[in-house]
Design a protein around this motif. Structure first.
Motif, PDB file in Angstrom:
ATOM      1  N   TYR A   7       0.835  -1.191   0.000  1.00  0.00           N
ATOM      2  CA  TYR A   7       0.000   0.000   0.000  1.00  0.00           C
ATOM      3  C   TYR A   7       0.874   1.247   0.000  1.00  0.00           C
ATOM      4  N   GLU A   8       0.995   1.867  -1.143  1.00  0.00           N
ATOM      5  CA  GLU A   8       1.713   3.133  -1.230  1.00  0.00           C
ATOM      6  C   GLU A   8       0.785   4.222  -0.718  1.00  0.00           C
ATOM      7  N   GLN A   9       1.144   4.800   0.411  1.00  0.00           N
ATOM      8  CA  GLN A   9       0.276   5.793   1.023  1.00  0.00           C
ATOM      9  C   GLN A   9       0.654   7.196   0.571  1.00  0.00           C
ATOM     10  N   TYR A  10      -0.347   7.953   0.146  1.00  0.00           N
ATOM     11  CA  TYR A  10      -0.173   9.345  -0.247  1.00  0.00           C
ATOM     12  C   TYR A  10      -1.004  10.213   0.685  1.00  0.00           C
TER      13      TYR A  10
END
Lengths: 111, 119
Positions: B106-109
């Motif tokens: 999960y690439e969190q932005y």
């Protein structure tokens, strides 16, 4: 909670030099890491990530190195610019678990 | 600009009051996370929602609650506010990237945050 710590709370570098920011993580089960940059009054900005099946990943002017043996990762910024001045912190992630964030290193670039 | 929006940018309220913070995730992201960042503290995970359902809970007080709506925007409700609740509140969104092994990353932005001041 988990412990994600940074070796140096502050770092000052001359413009044009390379910067190295370090991060130690505590859980050997962590297999995904993200570096963030946070400027004053702004939200954390995704810089680069790395999975544990890699020991190096490069982006634009940035490189992340992962040493799983000693549970350490570093962020290298090439040709540091004044716009790089910010707080940098790492985050670790264990599969199926939340992210844990370090408190950050403040990078100051001296013109 | 990460594509995550948060409103309001600033909020000043008194102790004992209740406030609602709003977050709209990036287009296509199903997960929303809420974090609290106090002075000299790292980001503290509060809660995660995935496609309307609560997925994970962190250090969230009972006075705090959140929800994610069918249009995927999320709200964080803070009640019976105390001086110590003054902080930056960030929302992040992510899309899961599934690797060949089945591990989902999960690439969190993050959004720009809401600065809450309780007086």
């Amino acid at each position: 909670g988990e412990s994600v710590g940074l070796h140096l709370p502050t770092l000052s570098v001359q413009e044009g030099d390379n910067s190295i920011i370090n991060c130690a993580y505590s859980n050997s089960a962590s297999d995904y890491f993200i570096w963030y940059k946070q400027e004053s009054g702004k939200g954390p900005q995704f810089i680069i990530d790395i999975r544990s099946n890699m020991d190096k990943r490069q982006g634009q002017r940035v490189t992340v190195l992962l040493n799983k043996t000693v549970k350490h990762l570093s962020l290298q910024i090439a040709a540091t610019q004044p716009g790089d001045s910010a707080v940098y912190f790492c985050a670790e992630n264990i599969p199926g678990n939340q992210f844990y964030f370090g408190t950050g290193t403040s990078l100051t670039v001296i013109p | 600009d990460s594509g995550v929006t948060q409103t309001p940018k600033h909020l000043i309220t008194a102790t004992g009051q209740r406030v609602t913070l709003r977050c709209s995730p990036r287009s296509g992201d199903l997960s929303v996370y809420w974090y609290q960042q106090s002075l000299d503290q790292g980001l503290q995970f509060l809660i995660q929602y995935y496609n309307g359902e609560e997925r994970a809970k962190g250090n969230i007080l009972e006075r705090f609650s959140a929800q994610q709506f069918p249009d995927l925007h999320s709200e964080l409700n803070l009640s019976s506010l105390e001086l110590g609740d003054s902080a930056l509140y960030f929302c992040a969104s992510s899309v899961g990237l599934t690797s060949g092994s089945g591990r989902v990353y999960y690439e969190q932005y993050f959004g720009p945050g809401t600065r809450l001041t309780v007086t």
